[in-house]
Enzyme design. Sequence first.
Site, PDB file in Angstrom:
ATOM      1  N   SER A   1      82.257 -51.997  55.543  1.00 25.97           N
ATOM      2  CA  SER A   1      80.965 -52.308  56.142  1.00 25.97           C
ATOM      3  C   SER A   1      79.962 -52.814  55.109  1.00 25.97           C
ATOM      4  CB  SER A   1      80.442 -51.074  56.881  1.00 25.97           C
ATOM      5  OG  SER A   1      79.328 -51.389  57.675  1.00 25.97           O
TER       6      SER A   1
ATOM      7  N   ASP B   1      75.790 -57.778  57.631  1.00 19.98           N
ATOM      8  CA  ASP B   1      76.429 -56.968  56.601  1.00 19.98           C
ATOM      9  C   ASP B   1      77.889 -57.422  56.487  1.00 19.98           C
ATOM     10  OD1 ASP B   1      77.486 -55.875  58.943  1.00 19.98           O
ATOM     11  OD2 ASP B   1      77.515 -53.841  58.173  1.00 19.98           O
TER      12      ASP B   1
ATOM     13  N   ASP C   1      78.773 -56.129  62.020  1.00 22.10           N
ATOM     14  CA  ASP C   1      78.414 -55.352  63.198  1.00 22.10           C
ATOM     15  C   ASP C   1      76.934 -54.963  63.160  1.00 22.10           C
ATOM     16  OD1 ASP C   1      78.536 -53.423  61.217  1.00 22.10           O
ATOM     17  OD2 ASP C   1      79.750 -52.013  62.376  1.00 22.10           O
TER      18      ASP C   1
END
Length: 449
Positions: free
Chosen positions: A102, A241, A245
Site C-alpha cells: 500500500s 498511493d 485504493d
Amino acid sequence: MTLSLFGTDGVRGRVGVEPITPYTILKLGWAIGKYLRNTGQLGNVLIGKDTRLSGYMLESVLEAGLCSAGTDIVLLGPLPTPGIAHLTHTTNAGAGIVISGSHNPYYDNGIKIFSASGDKMNDESLFAIEKIMNESLDCVEAAGLGKASRKDDAREHYIQYCKDTIDSKISLKGLHLVVDCANGAAYDVAPQVFSELGANVTVMHADPDGYNINQECGSTDMRSLQSRVRKEGADLGIAFDGDADRMLMVDELGSEVNGDQLLYILACHRKRIGKHVAGVVGTTLSNLGLEESLQEMGISFVRSQVGDRFVQEKMIEKGWDLGGETSGHIICFDKSTTGDGMVSALEVLVSMRETAQRLSQLASSMKSYPQYAVNIPIKSPQICAIEQHPSVKKAVLETKEKLGLSGRVVLRPSGTEPLFRVLLEGGNRKQLESLTDNLVNVIHEVASE
C-alpha cells in the site's frame, strides 16, 4: 478470537522478516487454496500486485502454494487493488489476492485477500485460513495440481469499468489535471482513464523501478504535486498511493484536499442530484468539522475504528453507501465493492463539472478544526497498550479538560506500520502543538521505564 497473522489491512511487514518470508507466504498460498477447496469454492484465484521488486518473489511463492493445494490461478500483473477486487467479482473467481504494501516504502510488502464477491475477506474466513496455517504443509496428487495462466487484458477491463462509473455524457474536456501515480500500480491506468475521458493530463511519478514506489511522491508526500499544480496553473492535482485504493487531491491553489473533505464533497454531490444519503461512515481520525457539516445537511455520521475494513463493516451494518478515511480511502458501495481511488476521483470531477465550481470552493464549504498528529516509533510491543498506563491516562484526562468540549484526543497503534499515533483536535493550533508535545513526553517517559 484474535487474528494473529492478519492485521487491519491483511498481512503486512518488512520483506525477509516474518511473516513476509518466502516460506510463510508459500504456506499462506497453500492455506488459502486448501480453505477454498474445503468450502467448495472452486473458482480460479486471481493474483495481482503493485510495482515493488519483492512482488515477483511473493507472486511466485503464492502461485506455488495455491497450485500445491489444487487451485488454478490467474496472474493479473501490476494492477490497482480495486481493479483486482472488481475482476474477482466479475469473473466468478473463487478469491482475489493482492500483493501490496500500500502506502509503505518498497522494502515492505503485504497480502490482502478478497472474497468471491469482491470485498475484503471476513474475519471468519481469515480465522479458518490461520487455523490451516498451523497444519503441516502437504501437496495434492500430481493429477490434481493447480494450473497458472495470465490475463493480459486485465488493465483494459479495469479502465473500462472506471469510465463506466460516470455518465457517458460527461466529458472532462477542458480540465487540466496533474496526476501523481506514486510510481505504483496506477502508473499507466490512471493517466489513460482521465485522458480517454477528455482531460488534459500532466503525469508525475509514473516510472516505477521496483524501489521508488511512494518515494517522496503520491498521497503520502504531496509536496511535489502541490508545486507542479501551481507551476502548471492546473485545475487540480490527484495523488494515489502505491496500490491506488486511496486518493487525495490538491486544489487549483496548491492546497491539499484530504479524505474528509472529499467525503463531504461526495455526500453533497449525491444529495444535490437527488440520491438518498442516510449517513456517512468515518473513523476516529475524521475531523469533527466533517461530522458537524454533514449533520447540518441532515446526514447522519458515525465513526469506526481506523482501517478501511472497519469502515466497510460499519457501512454494511448501517446499510449506507458512503464511507471513508482522512487518508483518502473512500468507499462508494453503489459504485464499487471496496475503496477505489480512481472511482472516487472521477466522482469528485463530476461534481466539479455539474456545479461549475473549483475544487477549492467545494472543499472550503466543509467546516474544519485544526488537528496535530505525532507518530512515535514502536520499539517494543508493550507500547501498543501504553494508553492504559495510569500516568498516560492521567495526562490524557488533563489534556481533554484543557481542550474543552470541542477537542478530541486519539491514541492508537498503527495497523500497518511500527508506529504509535497521537492525534489532538481542537480550536487552537498552537495549543494543540503544546498539549501534544506534553502528552508525547509522558508516553516516552513511561515507555522508557
